[in-house]
Enzyme design. Structure first.
Site, PDB file in Angstrom:
ATOM      1  CB  SER A  73      -0.971   0.009   1.175  1.00 31.42           C
ATOM      2  OG  SER A  73      -1.980  -0.927   0.940  1.00 31.42           O
ATOM      3  CB  ALA A  88       4.512  -2.307   3.960  1.00 32.45           C
ATOM      4  CG  ASN A 269       6.438  -7.115   8.870  1.00 31.16           C
ATOM      5  OD1 ASN A 269       6.733  -8.266   9.183  1.00 31.16           O
ATOM      6  ND2 ASN A 269       5.589  -6.855   7.928  1.00 31.16           N
ATOM      7  N   PRO A 270       4.719  -5.763  11.624  1.00 29.18           N
ATOM      8  CG  PRO A 270       3.511  -3.767  11.731  1.00 29.18           C
ATOM      9  CD  PRO A 270       4.734  -4.384  11.109  1.00 29.18           C
ATOM     10  CB  CYS A 271       1.285  -8.817   9.128  1.00 24.73           C
ATOM     11  SG  CYS A 271       0.152  -7.415   9.220  1.00 24.73           S
ATOM     12  N   GLY A 272       4.228 -10.071  10.609  1.00 26.20           N
ATOM     13  CA  GLY A 272       5.109 -11.217  10.823  1.00 26.20           C
ATOM     14  C   GLY A 272       5.833 -11.761   9.609  1.00 26.20           C
ATOM     15  CD  GLU A 273       4.206  -9.278   6.166  1.00 25.14           C
ATOM     16  OE1 GLU A 273       3.803  -9.658   7.288  1.00 25.14           O
ATOM     17  OE2 GLU A 273       3.815  -8.241   5.632  1.00 25.14           O
ATOM     18  N   GLY A 421      -3.903  -7.573   2.820  1.00 29.75           N
ATOM     19  CA  GLY A 421      -5.227  -7.187   3.305  1.00 29.75           C
ATOM     20  C   GLY A 421      -5.935  -6.202   2.386  1.00 29.75           C
ATOM     21  CB  ILE A 423      -2.686  -4.981  -2.530  1.00 31.92           C
ATOM     22  CG1 ILE A 423      -1.973  -6.142  -1.863  1.00 31.92           C
ATOM     23  CG2 ILE A 423      -2.022  -3.649  -2.226  1.00 31.92           C
ATOM     24  CD1 ILE A 423      -0.558  -6.379  -2.408  1.00 31.92           C
TER      25      ILE A 423
HETATM   26  P1  ADP Z   1      -1.444  -4.033   1.989  1.00 34.64           P
HETATM   27  O1  ADP Z   1      -2.431  -4.987   1.404  1.00 34.64           O
HETATM   28  O2  ADP Z   1      -2.097  -2.779   2.521  1.00 34.64           O
HETATM   29  O3  ADP Z   1      -0.314  -3.684   1.080  1.00 34.64           O
HETATM   30  P2  ADP Z   1      -0.709  -6.094   3.925  1.00 34.64           P
HETATM   31  O4  ADP Z   1      -2.022  -6.435   4.544  1.00 34.64           O
HETATM   32  O5  ADP Z   1      -0.129  -7.066   2.941  1.00 34.64           O
HETATM   33  O6  ADP Z   1      -0.774  -4.645   3.295  1.00 34.64           O
HETATM   34  O7  ADP Z   1       0.354  -5.894   5.084  1.00 34.64           O
HETATM   35  C1  ADP Z   1       1.727  -5.829   4.767  1.00 34.64           C
HETATM   36  C2  ADP Z   1       2.452  -5.068   5.816  1.00 34.64           C
HETATM   37  O8  ADP Z   1       2.068  -3.701   5.742  1.00 34.64           O
HETATM   38  C3  ADP Z   1       2.134  -5.469   7.242  1.00 34.64           C
HETATM   39  O9  ADP Z   1       2.842  -6.563   7.699  1.00 34.64           O
HETATM   40  C4  ADP Z   1       2.542  -4.220   7.957  1.00 34.64           C
HETATM   41  O10 ADP Z   1       3.951  -4.152   8.092  1.00 34.64           O
HETATM   42  C5  ADP Z   1       2.070  -3.143   7.018  1.00 34.64           C
HETATM   43  N1  ADP Z   1       0.703  -2.700   7.335  1.00 34.64           N
HETATM   44  C6  ADP Z   1      -0.465  -3.286   7.022  1.00 34.64           C
HETATM   45  N2  ADP Z   1      -1.516  -2.594   7.494  1.00 34.64           N
HETATM   46  C7  ADP Z   1      -1.010  -1.544   8.133  1.00 34.64           C
HETATM   47  C8  ADP Z   1      -1.553  -0.437   8.856  1.00 34.64           C
HETATM   48  N3  ADP Z   1      -2.855  -0.268   9.034  1.00 34.64           N
HETATM   49  N4  ADP Z   1      -0.687   0.439   9.371  1.00 34.64           N
HETATM   50  C9  ADP Z   1       0.634   0.296   9.215  1.00 34.64           C
HETATM   51  N5  ADP Z   1       1.198  -0.698   8.560  1.00 34.64           N
HETATM   52  C10 ADP Z   1       0.412  -1.610   8.025  1.00 34.64           C
END
Ligand code: ADP
Length: 572
Positions: A73, A88, A269-273, A421, A423
């Site tokens: 994103s 991200a 990072n926040p989601c662990g990947e 989430g 994209i």
């Molecule tokens: P997207 O689909 O928005 O690109 P993802 O759901 O694939 O993002 O998440 C990828 C990473 O982006 C997460 O592990 C986290 O590091 C970051 N991220 C996702 N959502 C948020 C949020 N609301 N605020 C900050 N960082 C986020």
């Protein structure tokens, strides 16, 4: 021209399409993809001539416009705008002194404001009740996490969405029990995912029912001794009751750390990947697997390996370019990010691809294909990174890395599987490597206030292709979100459309482990369990993840949070 569905357009309009300050007119999705492609292709000017730059801008545009690939994103939102922060994922170090903690808080606020997510290992902070220099008592890591949480609560990303955090505490920290229980009321630390950093030694201690020492992070002295199994039980109880904590397998993560001489990894990072070193950032992108199938739903169906290969090649170049056109919040982040040049190419639309191919998610065939597919992606990704290294040079820390001397790569890591989430909604496909959550469902909180209603496109296409599409079936899907009780459907169809909660947790995990085998970084995957799952199931899932060489695990038992983001069935 990109064909984006209604949900995708809602998300794009709310958050991604650039709005002109004076005229208020926003760009179209095509203009957004052009903006991003042109901005990312500017990096070509550092290495080639102007024609190269234009040619690559066109290729980057095409893979996005055809929804074959989307970057994370922040890249979609920010590339080519005044806020050129495109990553991200970040990990920031938290040291054991007030000044450093609040300096970290400030950096985290700036990162979150610009669209990035932050991970922190709080293990260096002295335990609660410990002495501090002025004669007072220390607050401990969990108290500091609450301060970070409040910061996140109040910082909106460009006024649009709230940020996200990962909080880690090492399994031998004296406050680990408080940490494990820190989200048990369902009220605290709402902006944190939390994970316990566990070691192989701890997993062995559980097996042998031995005692476990809690160690003071500054003195290295033993502060307390407890039973490994009782600590484990408390982790399991909390994971069962509210989905937190997850686990990070620190030893497995560091066995794959490409630059151990630069530092040890203790956080993601926040989601662990993406396991990252202190200050390191990573930018991600995902290939849309639902687009990699020829003659979907037909007997002649096959995977478009050539298209997949070309998309991987272009995507890796894109992500490498992002590092150079990116702006960095502080010099420390720029230095290590450019030193290792980590990127994370992953996938989305895996469940849709399987349906197009007629392969049920919960099958050995699907798991075998997961392995074959990710091996193919990793192989091509590394080849591209090696080719880039020939013209652009290896990543600066290469000689100090585990890739030296055999793999002269441009990037210390090339692959990571993100949750996708947002994209995946833009692309209109199933997220990441998850099975279909439900055939029809309502997603809350996507845009804070609104909810989106999803109905799976591959299901409708499949029913039509097999001439079994009826109003009655559609009503049943809308009402229940699955096909379990719909009459008159062939058994194969019901098998093919089994949803996340109808799939056993071990089948969920098998997919994670299969993809992990060929993923340099890690995988963000939710292991779904039914509401009736027991502590024994959770114990089994955690141990299976560890022995199967996962880098971490996140569980979610249906109904364990009062405000669940996804709910089956919608009744349109
Ligand atoms: P997207 O689909 O928005 O690109 P993802 O759901 O694939 O993002 O998440 C990828 C990473 O982006 C997460 O592990 C986290 O590091 C970051 N991220 C996702 N959502 C948020 C949020 N609301 N605020 C900050 N960082 C986020």
């Amino acid at each position: 021209m990109a064909r984006i569905n209604d949900n995708g357009m809602v998300v794009l309009k709310e958050r991604y399409l650039f709005r002109h300050e004076e005229t208020g007119i926003s760009e179209s999705p095509e203009e957004m993809f052009r903006r991003v492609a042109n901005s990312v292709a500017l990096a070509e000017l550092n290495f080639g001539d102007e024609n190269q730059n234009l040619a690559w801008a066109e290729k980057f545009f095409k893979i996005m416009d055809e929804l074959l690939f989307l970057p994370n994103s922040p890249t979609l939102m920010n590339a080519g705008t005044p806020n050129q922060q495109l990553s991200a994922c970040f990990v920031l170090p938290v040291e054991d002194n007030t000044e450093a903690i609040f300096s970290c808080l400030k950096t985290a606020a700036l990162i979150q404001k610009s669209g990035g997510g932050t991970g922190f290992d709080f293990s260096k902070i002295r335990p609660k009740g410990d002495n501090v220099a002025n004669g007072g008592k220390a607050a401990g890591p969990v108290a500091f996490m609450k301060i970070f949480d409040v910061m996140t609560e109040n910082i909106r990303q460009s006024g649009k969405r709230r940020g996200a955090n990962m909080g880690v505490l090492h399994i031998n920290h004296p406050d680990v029990e408080e940490f494990v229980n820190s989200k048990s009321t369902g009220k605290n630390l709402q902006n944190f995912n939390i994970s316990v950093g566990v070691t192989d030694a701890f997993m062995h201690a559980i097996k042998h029912d031995s005692s476990w020492d809690l160690i003071h992070p500054n003195t290295g002295k033993k502060v307390k001794e407890l039973s490994a199994r009782s600590l484990w039980q408390s982790i399991i109880r909390n994971a069962k009751n509210n989905g937190d904590p997850g686990l990070l397998f620190l030893d497995e993560i560091n066995r794959w750390n490409p630059t151990p001489k630069i530092g040890i990894i203790s956080c993601t990072n926040p989601c662990g990947e993406v396991p990252l070193l202190p200050y390191e950032a990573c930018n991600l992108g995902s290939i849309n697997l639902a687009k990699m199938v020829a003659s979907p739903y037909k007997k002649t169906v096959k995977i478009k390996w050539d298209l997949l290969e070309n998309t991987v090649n272009t995507a890796i170049r894109f992500l490498d370019n992002v590092i150079d056109v990116n702006t960095y919040i502080i010099p420390e982040v720029e230095q290590i990010t450019k030193g290792n040049r980590k990127i994370g190419l992953g996938v989305m639309g895996w469940a849709d691809m399987l349906i197009e191919l007629g392969i049920p998610y919960a099958s050995d065939e699907a798991v075998a294909l997961a392995e074959k597919l990710m091996r193919f992606i990793k192989d091509r990704a590394w080849q591209t990174s090696q080719n880039l290294a020939k013209t652009r040079g290896v990543f600066p820390n290469w000689e100090k890395s585990t890739h030296f001397p055999d793999f002269p790569l441009r990037n210390a890591t090339c692959t990571a599987i993100a949750p996708t989430g947002s994209i995946s909604i833009i692309a209109g496909v199933s997220s990441s490597i998850e099975p279909l959550f439900a055939l029809a469902y309502e997603q809350r909180n996507v845009l804070d206030k609104r909810s989106l209603k999803h109905i799976n496109f591959s299901l409708i296409e499949y029913l039509k292709a097999n001439s079994i599409y009826t109003e009655e079936i559609l009503n049943c899907i809308n009402a229940r979100g699955n096909l379990k009780e719909s009459n008159g459907l062939p058994k194969e169809t019901k098998e093919l459309f089994r949803t996340a909660l109808e799939i056993n947790f071990s089948d969920h995990l098998k997919h994670q482990l299969a993809f992990q085998m060929y993923t340099d970084n890690a995988i963000s995957k939710t292991i779904n369990l039914s509401s009736s799952a027991s502590k024994y199931d959770i114990d089994k899932a955690f141990k299976m993840a560890w022995s199967g060489k996962a880098k971490g695990i996140t569980l979610y038992r249906d109904g364990s949070k009062s405000k669940q983001v996804l709910n089956s069935g919608i009744g349109f």
